[in-house]
Design an enzyme around this catalytic site. Structure first.
Site, short mmCIF file in Angstrom:
data_model
loop_
_atom_site.label_atom_id
_atom_site.label_comp_id
_atom_site.label_asym_id
_atom_site.label_seq_id
_atom_site.Cartn_x
_atom_site.Cartn_y
_atom_site.Cartn_z
CB ALA A 235 -0.91 0.00 1.23
CB ALA A 236 3.84 2.25 1.79
N GLY A 239 -1.08 6.39 -2.18
CA GLY A 239 -2.01 7.11 -3.06
C GLY A 239 -3.34 6.37 -3.17
CG ASP A 281 7.04 -10.84 3.56
OD1 ASP A 281 6.19 -10.89 2.64
OD2 ASP A 281 8.16 -11.37 3.48
CB CYS A 350 3.65 1.51 -12.06
SG CYS A 350 4.97 1.13 -10.89
C1 LIG Z 1 4.17 -0.30 -6.29
S1 LIG Z 1 4.57 0.01 -4.65
C2 LIG Z 1 2.99 0.38 -3.97
C3 LIG Z 1 2.46 1.77 -4.26
C4 LIG Z 1 1.18 2.04 -3.48
N1 LIG Z 1 0.15 1.06 -3.75
C5 LIG Z 1 0.61 3.41 -3.75
O1 LIG Z 1 -0.37 3.55 -4.46
O2 LIG Z 1 1.18 4.38 -3.23
C6 LIG Z 1 4.87 -1.58 -4.02
C7 LIG Z 1 4.96 -1.69 -2.51
O3 LIG Z 1 5.08 -3.08 -2.19
C8 LIG Z 1 5.77 -3.18 -0.98
N2 LIG Z 1 6.18 -4.59 -0.85
C9 LIG Z 1 7.14 -5.26 -1.54
N3 LIG Z 1 7.19 -6.56 -1.18
C10 LIG Z 1 6.23 -6.72 -0.23
C11 LIG Z 1 5.78 -7.83 0.54
N4 LIG Z 1 6.34 -9.04 0.41
N5 LIG Z 1 4.78 -7.62 1.43
C12 LIG Z 1 4.23 -6.41 1.59
N6 LIG Z 1 4.61 -5.33 0.87
C13 LIG Z 1 5.59 -5.48 -0.02
C14 LIG Z 1 6.89 -2.17 -1.12
O4 LIG Z 1 7.37 -1.76 0.15
C15 LIG Z 1 6.17 -1.03 -1.87
O5 LIG Z 1 5.73 -0.06 -0.96
#
Ligand SMILES: C[S@@+](CC[C@H](N)C(=O)[O-])C[C@H]1O[C@@H](n2cnc3c(N)ncnc32)[C@H](O)[C@@H]1O
Length: 416
Positions: A235-236, A239, A281, A350
């Protein structure tokens, strides 16, 4: 020796370019490890290294055309020349400043050679670079996946400053804002403004909007309005979490990165929106229940963001894409298990790589017969709907209005 004005920023740009190209860092990570520069010098260093990354193949061709002694890839001398030429081509830096700030950076290296190459090219005059080539492997991949016109579009887009898209919680506010600031609105709750310093735009402090590329706002628009409990997975910085919270869903937002969740927390506080945040995770987390809808915005090569982050084109090697595909498939399987019968699972990336979008979904549907793609009822008119019901945003979409990030998304529904 008297110090040369602006040398610190160029030295930092050299450090950043090296960290990106040799160590595979993002420009953001590379720039945050450069300290003790004034904010304007820091911004200049990021701008110079970014300009070099936008035009690297063309800059390299120029460099090679001016010397018979080939400079090794990613050598300090080549990087100094790339940065010097990028300033001339992209930032309009005068020749004397380009030369004066380049030569001291080659300490211990082939200074005379660099001087000679730079002198030759500046005397010749640089060609127009408003549609610079992308790296060969990227162009080959995208040409075979999407065709030559998309590659041409991507070339034009990478040299331009992308506009800034704002998402509003409330559509009435968005329309009023667009009118008051002579901005355009291309979808409900959306306003597009020219590139600007975000914190200086009206409404930032009050949290009336957040920055989000229009393409990035589409996946959350595919979540059905009637879904009560919504899981926002990966989520981070949030947005999409803010969109979901603003739409009235009861949102649980999960991300494995504590620092990125910190940014999500700040974003929620600024916009006065609410969501339950979980640092975990997703491959290990126990959901402890099922959700009406799930949005999985999976980690990926991010090649769709090449306009703002040109370094993604150098980081997205085949191995990175293959590893991404593996993780995306695992996350999709986890998410599927947490969805209620008849629930909706939106998958998005993306990325401009079909392996991370279309192919991940195709393989998921093959092993998950209880799911199918549901055509969106009201796709925005610029989203390109594929025959299977998924959406693809390619370079070229709305190019005359400033373009969009590349994206893939599909709305998957579970049988009831
Ligand atoms: C594409 S970004 C997300 C952007 C977000 N959805 C937004 O709209 O702002 C992908 C996110 O996946 C998280 N991520 C990567 N591997 C993960 C995992 N195994 N479990 C949870 N989060 C994970 C990363 O920290 C990153 O914030």
């Amino acid at each position: 020796m008297p110090s040369v004005e602006g040398l610190g920023a160029r030295r930092a740009a050299l450090q950043m370019l090296d960290a990106v190209l040799r160590r595979g860092q993002t420009l953001e990570a590379a720039s945050s490890s450069v300290r003790n520069l004034s904010p304007p010098d820091h911004a200049l260093a990021v701008a110079i290294s970014g300009e070099a990354l936008r035009r690297l193949p063309d800059l390299d061709a120029l460099i090679d055309s001016a010397t018979r002694q080939r400079l090794p890839d990613d050598s300090k001398a080549r990087n100094v020349l790339r940065l010097a030429l990028a300033q001339k081509a992209g930032l309009g830096t005068p020749d004397h400043a380009v030369v004066a700030t380049a030569l001291p950076l080659v300490d211990g290296g082939p200074r005379r050679l660099v001087h000679g190459v730079l002198g030759t090219l500046l005397r010749r005059g640089l060609p127009e670079m408003d549609a610079p080539r992308l790296p060969d492997d990227v162009e080959d991949r995208w040409r075979s996946a999407w065709g030559g016109a998309v590659v041409q579009s991507a070339r034009r887009l990478i040299s331009r400053r992308p506009p800034l898209d704002l998402t509003f919680a409330d559509d009435g506010e968005a329309q009023a804002y667009a009118q008051a600031h002579e901005a355009i609105s291309l979808a409900p709750r959306h306003v597009r403004v020219p590139s600007a310093a975000v914190a200086e735009l009206p409404g930032f402090e009050e949290g009336r909007w957040w920055v989000q590329d229009l393409a990035a706002s589409l996946p959350a628009r595919l979540v059905p309005s009637g879904a009560r409990d919504v899981l926002d997975l990966c989520a981070a910085p949030g947005g999409k979490t803010m969109q979901l919270a603003a739409a009235g869903h009861n949102v649980t937002a999960v991300d494995s990165s504590g620092s990125r969740l910190g940014r999500l927390r700040e974003n929620l506080a600024r916009t006065h929106l609410d969501a339950r945040l979980v640092e975990a995770d997703a491959l290990k987390w126990k959901a402890g229940g099922q959700y009406d809808a799930i949005l999985l915005d999976a980690p990926c090569s991010a090649t769709g963001t090449f306009r703002r982050h040109p370094e993604v084109l150098y980081r997205a090697r085949p191995k990175v894409i293959a590893e991404g595909t593996e993780l995306q498939s695992q996350l999709l399987d986890r998410a599927a298990a947490w969805l209620k019968p008849a629930g909706t699972l939106v998958y998005s990336v993306c990325s401009l790589e079909p392996q991370e979008g279309e192919e991940v979904v195709r393989a998921f549907l093959e092993r998950s017969p209880e799911f199918q793609i549901e055509n969106a009822q009201d796709p925005p008119d610029f989203a390109v709907a594929a025959a299977d019901g998924s959406f693809r945003i390619l370079p070229g979409v709305l190019e005359d209005r400033g373009g969009l990030d590349g994206f893939f998304m599909a709305r998957l529904v579970r049988a009831g």
